[in-house]
Scaffold this active site. Structure first.
Site, PDB file in Angstrom:
ATOM      1  CG  HIS A   1      18.181 -18.174  11.712  1.00 37.32           C
ATOM      2  ND1 HIS A   1      18.334 -19.528  11.885  1.00 37.32           N
ATOM      3  CD2 HIS A   1      19.063 -17.590  12.558  1.00 37.32           C
ATOM      4  CE1 HIS A   1      19.259 -19.763  12.806  1.00 37.32           C
ATOM      5  NE2 HIS A   1      19.720 -18.592  13.226  1.00 37.32           N
TER       6      HIS A   1
ATOM      7  CG  ASN B   1       1.863  -1.021  12.871  1.00 41.83           C
ATOM      8  OD1 ASN B   1       2.510  -0.008  13.097  1.00 41.83           O
ATOM      9  ND2 ASN B   1       2.440  -2.163  12.553  1.00 41.83           N
TER      10      ASN B   1
ATOM     11  CG  ASN C   1       3.141   1.584  -0.834  1.00 40.97           C
ATOM     12  OD1 ASN C   1       4.133   2.312  -0.787  1.00 40.97           O
ATOM     13  ND2 ASN C   1       2.528   1.321  -1.974  1.00 40.97           N
TER      14      ASN C   1
ATOM     15  CG  HIS D   1       1.275   5.957   5.454  1.00 40.14           C
ATOM     16  ND1 HIS D   1       2.223   6.652   6.191  1.00 40.14           N
ATOM     17  CD2 HIS D   1       0.161   5.920   6.218  1.00 40.14           C
ATOM     18  CE1 HIS D   1       1.687   7.019   7.344  1.00 40.14           C
ATOM     19  NE2 HIS D   1       0.450   6.588   7.380  1.00 40.14           N
TER      20      HIS D   1
ATOM     21  CB  SER E   1      -6.780   4.655  -0.199  1.00 40.18           C
ATOM     22  OG  SER E   1      -6.038   3.493  -0.438  1.00 40.18           O
TER      23      SER E   1
ATOM     24  CG  HIS F   1      -6.237   0.647  -4.172  1.00 35.06           C
ATOM     25  ND1 HIS F   1      -5.871   1.757  -3.426  1.00 35.06           N
ATOM     26  CD2 HIS F   1      -5.202  -0.221  -4.059  1.00 35.06           C
ATOM     27  CE1 HIS F   1      -4.681   1.557  -2.887  1.00 35.06           C
ATOM     28  NE2 HIS F   1      -4.242   0.365  -3.264  1.00 35.06           N
TER      29      HIS F   1
END
Length: 557
Positions: free
Chosen positions: A137, A415, A421, A425, A456, A460
């Protein structure tokens, strides 16, 4: 005919009873049976039997679903406990050594090692998609994406044939994006060789002098200053200078800048994990266990993790067919992204960039950019976090393949940030969040989380600014504003399918915003270029005021 023949004898005997075989108590079916009068023919009885069977089937399905949920929960709990127990066995010798120390040495060791809890444990486990693709599936979804790629290729060939009268197979966008690749390789070799030598030599020299020196603080400051100088000049300035001086195209820029960030994070982890070990063993007057072997450091530089360990769990053999498959999938994702930009992005933004910036144009642009943005997100995840990292893990026989978790099932952004990643993390958690708590003695957890988000977001935005050639802090604002807000609003206590829908909706919308605004700014910088821009012009978004009058300056890519 068979049902009627079977029902006739029962009506002649004047009795009617159905015994359920799948009901737990049987009360529902028996009550329904007693309430129905004995029929005069077999038709009513057959209808009643069918309805009773449907009721029993529905109850059996509910029972099956409950049992499967309970079974799945118990299996997950069992596997988690098994992994934790197996990981704890690997560190049993550390406990033995720790118990052999004196109370004074134990106290010194606790204060010299900034630890807030158990360190990361590496265990042999497969990537989640490798397990899921064994289910037909789930594999069908993978086949659907392949079918979509085939349609992209076919539509591009047909349109090119209609417009040009021939098949166009030049892949000019890929050639442009990876331009000046030999310069990229040479620059990367310089970065890698320096990362291979400088951190290890600095640690070895410092570790040999520190235990016996009377000027430990001075040697520590000197070694730390040399390390920071190296990271600032060789790993920091060199690739950025090469990118800006030579005007490298986007894909080549991303290779260098992402490798720059990766090597800096690896160097920090190597020093951060080994300095406490040297300090804790300063009384032993030996270097035999303080500095790891050079081969261990080389393995770490190639290993698909940012957390240094002397040894990692290893698989017994290398499956070269698996490695080839993963690299072919990475190549397929590159061509997939090429057709997404050719068919969905370039035609749209080439026309939008010729229009004056207003609210209506922006809203239409964002919603039209959601589909290519989501496809690019999926491709980046699958190509890098699954295929690329698994290929290198297989070649190195690296056993722990948990580079990501089931982020698609997240019901909260907290979460999602932890599971999207796992490699990055873990580095942020152990070397930014936990070290910040250690320095503040666990008093500012909210501030520690803010520092993680800031680091972070800055990294980025730095990557995007250097690679695109302009400063447009869209991603930074999304990280620091909406990302922080969603982290507290959509927290771990949010459960249920509706929160997963909300998470996906926000993620889709965010991808549309990123693709739309960065693409508009990319084209605006080329339509409305300034010969001698001031510092304010470099910071001001060009797409807000750019309105070209002709199409003569259209940038093909």
């Amino acid at each position: 005919m068979v049902n009627e023949g079977a029902g006739a004898p029962r009506s002649r005997r004047g009795s009617h009873k159905v015994v359920p075989s799948s009901d737990q108590d049987g009360t529902g079916a028996e009550r329904a049976t007693r309430d129905v009068p004995c029929p005069s023919n077999g038709t009513v009885e057959v209808e009643h039997i069918i309805s009773t069977k449907l009721q029993l089937k529905k109850k059996a399905e509910h029972l099956k679903a409950d049992l499967m949920r309970q079974f799945d929960t118990q299996v997950n709990e069992f596997m988690d406990s098994l992994i934790e127990e197996s990981a704890s066995l690997g560190s049993s010798h550390v406990s033995t050594v720790f118990q052999s120390l004196s109370d004074k040495e134990k106290s010194k060791l606790r204060h010299t090692q900034p630890s807030q809890g158990p360190s990361k444990q590496f265990v042999i486990r497969r990537s989640l998609l490798d397990d899921l693709f064994e289910v037909n599936h789930i594999r069908t979804i993978y086949h659907m994406f392949i079918a979509l790629l085939i349609l992209f290729i076919f539509s591009t060939l047909v349109v090119d044939f209609i417009d040009e009268g021939r098949l166009v197979l030049e892949f000019d966008l890929l050639v442009y994006a990876f331009g000046q690749f030999p310069l990229v390789v040479v620059t990367w070799m310089c970065m890698f060789l320096s990362s291979l030598v400088v951190p290890y030599v600095l640690l070895s020299v410092w570790a040999s002098v520190y235990p016996m020196s009377n000027y430990r603080a001075l040697w520590t400051v000197l070694a730390g200053s040399l390390l920071l100088l190296y990271q600032g000049l060789c790993l920091g300035f060199l690739p950025m200078y090469v990118v800006l001086k030579n005007g490298l195209p986007p894909a080549s820029c991303f290779i260098l800048i992402l490798e720059q960030v990766r090597l800096m994070m690896k160097a920090h982890s190597f020093i951060r994990e080994n300095v406490p070990r040297v300090r804790s063993l300063e009384r032993n007057k030996t270097n035999s266990v303080a500095v790891p072997q050079f081969t261990q450091y080389i393995y770490f530089l190639f290993a698909p993790t940012l957390i240094y360990r002397d040894n990692y769990p290893r698989n017994p053999c290398i499956r070269w067919g698996y490695v080839a498959t993963k690299f072919l999938q990475v190549l397929g994702c590159l061509f997939y992204a090429y057709y997404i930009f050719v068919r969905l992005c370039i035609p749209q933004f080439r026309s939008i960039s010729m229009q004056l910036f207003d609210l209506r144009a922006m809203v239409l642009c964002v919603f039209n950019s959601i589909l290519p943005g989501v496809l690019v997100l999926f491709l980046a995840f699958f190509a890098f976090l699954h295929c690329w990292l698994n290929a290198f893990a297989e070649m190195l026989r690296f056993g722990d393949r948990m580079f990501y978790k089931d982020w698609w099932n997240s019901t909260s952004f907290a979460n999602y940030y932890r599971t999207w990643n796992v490699v990055v993390h873990d580095w942020l958690y152990y070397y930014v969040y936990r070290d910040f708590l250690w320095m503040t003695q666990k008093r500012f957890r909210a501030a520690a989380m803010l520092v993680v988000f800031t680091v972070s977001a800055v990294v980025h935005e730095y990557v995007l600014a250097i690679c695109f050639g302009f400063f447009y802090p869209v991603l930074f604002c999304l990280f620091m504003c909406f990302g922080m807000a969603f982290n507290f609003v959509l927290h771990d206590r949010r459960k249920g399918p509706i929160w997963n829908v909300i998470m996906w909706t926000a993620l889709f919308l965010g991808q549309g915003v990123l693709i739309c605004l960065y693409s508009q700014e990319w084209y605006a910088r080329r339509y409305c270029s300034i010969e001698e821009p001031s510092f304010i012009d470099l910071l001001k978004p060009r797409s807000w005021t750019c309105y070209p009058q002709t199409n003569t300056a259209v940038f093909a890519h």
